[in-house]
Motif scaffolding. Structure first.
Motif, PDB file in Angstrom:
ATOM      1  N   MET A 369       3.762 -30.894  68.346  1.00 14.23           N
ATOM      2  CA  MET A 369       2.876 -31.769  67.583  1.00 14.23           C
ATOM      3  C   MET A 369       1.547 -31.077  67.292  1.00 14.23           C
ATOM      4  SD  MET A 369      -0.039 -33.827  68.142  1.00 14.23           S
ATOM      5  CE  MET A 369      -0.003 -34.370  69.848  1.00 14.23           C
ATOM      6  N   LEU A 370       1.002 -30.382  68.307  1.00 12.67           N
ATOM      7  CA  LEU A 370      -0.274 -29.694  68.109  1.00 12.67           C
ATOM      8  C   LEU A 370      -0.148 -28.585  67.062  1.00 12.67           C
ATOM      9  CD1 LEU A 370      -1.505 -29.418  71.814  1.00 12.67           C
ATOM     10  CD2 LEU A 370      -2.348 -30.966  70.045  1.00 12.67           C
ATOM     11  N   HIS A 371       0.966 -27.883  67.070  1.00 10.73           N
ATOM     12  CA  HIS A 371       1.189 -26.853  66.055  1.00 10.73           C
ATOM     13  C   HIS A 371       1.314 -27.490  64.667  1.00 10.73           C
ATOM     14  CE1 HIS A 371       2.554 -23.157  64.190  1.00 10.73           C
ATOM     15  NE2 HIS A 371       3.573 -23.820  63.675  1.00 10.73           N
ATOM     16  N   ASP A 372       1.962 -28.628  64.602  1.00 17.30           N
ATOM     17  CA  ASP A 372       2.089 -29.367  63.340  1.00 17.30           C
ATOM     18  C   ASP A 372       0.699 -29.685  62.796  1.00 17.30           C
ATOM     19  OD1 ASP A 372       2.993 -30.855  61.225  1.00 17.30           O
ATOM     20  OD2 ASP A 372       3.875 -32.467  62.407  1.00 17.30           O
ATOM     21  N   PHE A 373      -0.181 -30.151  63.662  1.00 13.71           N
ATOM     22  CA  PHE A 373      -1.556 -30.463  63.272  1.00 13.71           C
ATOM     23  C   PHE A 373      -2.280 -29.212  62.794  1.00 13.71           C
ATOM     24  CE2 PHE A 373      -6.034 -30.495  64.746  1.00 13.71           C
ATOM     25  CZ  PHE A 373      -6.531 -31.491  63.911  1.00 13.71           C
ATOM     26  N   GLU A 374      -2.200 -28.138  63.572  1.00 15.32           N
ATOM     27  CA  GLU A 374      -2.897 -26.896  63.221  1.00 15.32           C
ATOM     28  C   GLU A 374      -2.416 -26.338  61.885  1.00 15.32           C
ATOM     29  OE1 GLU A 374      -3.866 -22.529  65.237  1.00 15.32           O
ATOM     30  OE2 GLU A 374      -2.207 -23.736  66.018  1.00 15.32           O
ATOM     31  N   LEU A 375      -1.109 -26.317  61.704  1.00 16.60           N
ATOM     32  CA  LEU A 375      -0.545 -25.767  60.470  1.00 16.60           C
ATOM     33  C   LEU A 375      -0.951 -26.603  59.260  1.00 16.60           C
ATOM     34  CD1 LEU A 375       1.270 -23.555  59.338  1.00 16.60           C
ATOM     35  CD2 LEU A 375       3.233 -25.068  59.701  1.00 16.60           C
ATOM     36  N   THR A 376      -0.966 -27.926  59.431  1.00 19.71           N
ATOM     37  CA  THR A 376      -1.343 -28.808  58.315  1.00 19.71           C
ATOM     38  C   THR A 376      -2.810 -28.631  57.950  1.00 19.71           C
ATOM     39  OG1 THR A 376       0.309 -30.420  59.075  1.00 19.71           O
ATOM     40  CG2 THR A 376      -1.323 -31.189  57.491  1.00 19.71           C
ATOM     41  N   VAL A 377      -3.680 -28.513  58.965  1.00 19.78           N
ATOM     42  CA  VAL A 377      -5.102 -28.276  58.687  1.00 19.78           C
ATOM     43  C   VAL A 377      -5.272 -26.994  57.875  1.00 19.78           C
ATOM     44  CG1 VAL A 377      -7.328 -27.673  59.718  1.00 19.78           C
ATOM     45  CG2 VAL A 377      -5.993 -29.551  60.668  1.00 19.78           C
TER      46      VAL A 377
END
Length: 459
Positions: A369-377
């Motif tokens: 989930m954290l990677h999903d957030f980072e990649l989207t940002v």
């Protein structure tokens, strides 16, 4: 021993005297002249027909320079001002650039003979080529990190600037190549929300299935194993005994760290845990408060140290460890330690099983989930903190489900994830490593490593 909260009976800190001696020594004319002579000799003999001899000299010189840079990094991490004069600093950078050019020239010399030289040199060239391809973007991230450390940039500004210095997310591409992953792999296509929501709904079931605050959920998780507390002395003894069950030489690695004062215990959990690999040995920094979870954090960093020690003593020590390799070893040792602890203290098994379940959600699914957030940002061009907060809440909603309530503090918790600036695109590493660690026994990692390195004689 286990049922009452133990006091932290000692706080340990690094002894950086060896690092300070090295930094003092490189300021002397004799040391600089000796290194300049070695660099010049290597440069003049770069086309020597004996590629193996040239390679050994390059590796030897690389270790010398790595020792210096490690000494500097350790003192800076310890909050000490650099005792290098500006003149020595400029000289060191100049020598480093000359050495980099020598490595590049050697690579050109042997490019046409890769099929005729030793496999170890081929592997080294492969790793070198990869790092050279991304040096420009790595340097930009390093400069960004330095500005954040110096408080020239706020965390939010540093995160937003990432999209400007690396609009094509080349650093993600670099991590994929380094860890032999496809681009699709690093996008973590496999969903995480189904497993995580099911887990949190089970917890909320204890509250009559009513929507529950995230703070209360976390307290309930902690209550699953809160009855066990360990003094630092007990924690180190338990980890040492677990290592001893593998062989005395593995416990000796931990003993050497303690005797050499290379373990720093923090009482501030906002500072990061890490294990720095250097020619001077492994240096561990970890927060510890006596709780079961921080016992596991300590075991994780010791796992890194075991891996680093084995690698340093091997004949392939010049090949950099990849992120996933490193974290897989640390998490595999965590798994081994928890299994050993459950067998040694059977009464703890129910708590250990609960802890393992929490760790799986945290390290595998939450980090997806954290990677999903980072990649989207980094791919959406967000430049407003309010928009980033909105994205954070929406992505966490997928992870926790509708029955976990977020408070105002949680809505801006993304500002506390220092990895987003200090270690870009590293968060996904934990998810990949957790899956690999769960399918590999720690002793098998050791045996596989020794088998791969036929000349290894460290143990």
């Amino acid at each position: 021993m286990y049922n009452d909260r133990a006091q932290i009976d000692m706080y340990l800190d690094w002894d950086l005297l060896p690092a300070r001696i090295i930094l003092d020594e490189i300021g002397t004319v004799a040391w600089q002249s000796r290194l300049e002579t070695d660099v010049l000799s290597l440069k003049d003999n770069i086309k020597n027909i004996d590629h193996n001899l040239t390679f050994k000299n390059i590796v030897r010189l690389d270790k010398q320079l790595s020792t210096v840079w490690s000494a500097r990094e350790l003192t800076l991490l310890n909050g000490e001002p650099s005792n290098l004069s500006p003149e020595t600093g400029y000289w060191l950078v100049s020598i480093n650039e000359q050495f980099a050019n020598i490595i590049y020239d050697f690579k050109i010399v042997i490019d046409d003979t890769l099929g005729k030289i030793d496999k170890e040199i081929q592997n080294w060239v492969e790793a070198l080529t990869h790092h050279g391809m991304y040096q420009d973007v790595v340097r930009k991230y390093r400069d960004l990190l330095q500005k954040w450390h110096n408080k020239e940039l706020s965390f939010t500004d540093a995160l937003i600037l990432r999209t400007k210095i690396d609009p094509d997310i080349r650093l993600l591409e670099s991590r994929a190549i380094e860890n032999k992953l496809t681009h699709e792999d690093l996008r973590l296509i496999r969903p995480y929300s189904t497993q995580s929501q099911q887990y949190f709904n089970e917890i909320i079931g204890t509250f009559d299935n009513k929507p529950t605050s995230i703070e209360r959920v976390r307290k309930l998780e902690a209550n699953m194993f809160k009855q066990y507390w360990f003094s630092l002395t007990e924690a180190l003894r338990l980890i040492g005994d677990a290592l001893n069950s593998l062989g005395r030489s593995y416990k000796k690695i931990l003993d050497d760290i303690l005797l050499s004062n290379r373990l720093k215990i923090l009482n501030d959990q906002t500072k990061p845990d890490f294990c720095i690999d250097s020619p001077l040995g492994s240096y561990i920094q970890v927060y510890y408060d006596g709780s079961f979870s921080t016992l596991n954090r300590l075991a994780h960093e010791v796992g890194h140290a075991i891996h680093q020690s084995i690698h340093r003593q091997s004949t392939i020590h010049y090949i950099p460890l990849t992120d996933i390799q490193s974290e897989t070893w640390a998490m595999s040792f965590e798994n081994f330690f928890l299994l050993w602890l459950g067998n040694t203290v059977p009464l703890m098994r129910p708590s250990i099983e609960n802890f393992i379940k929490v760790q799986e959600i945290e390290m595998n699914y939450r980090h997806r989930m954290l990677h999903d957030f980072e990649l989207t940002v980094c791919t959406s061009g967000l430049s407003n903190p309010r928009d980033i907060t909105s994205l954070w809440v929406n992505i966490n909603r997928k992870f926790y489900g509708m029955n976990v309530l977020f408070d105002k503090n949680f809505e801006t918790a993304w500002m506390e994830i220092h990895h987003l600036v200090s270690a870009p695109f590293y968060l996904s590493t934990y998810a990949f490593a957790k899956e690999q660690a769960n399918s590999t026994h720690f002793i098998d990692l050791i045996n596989e490593y020794i088998k791969k390195d036929e000349n290894y004689d460290g143990f």
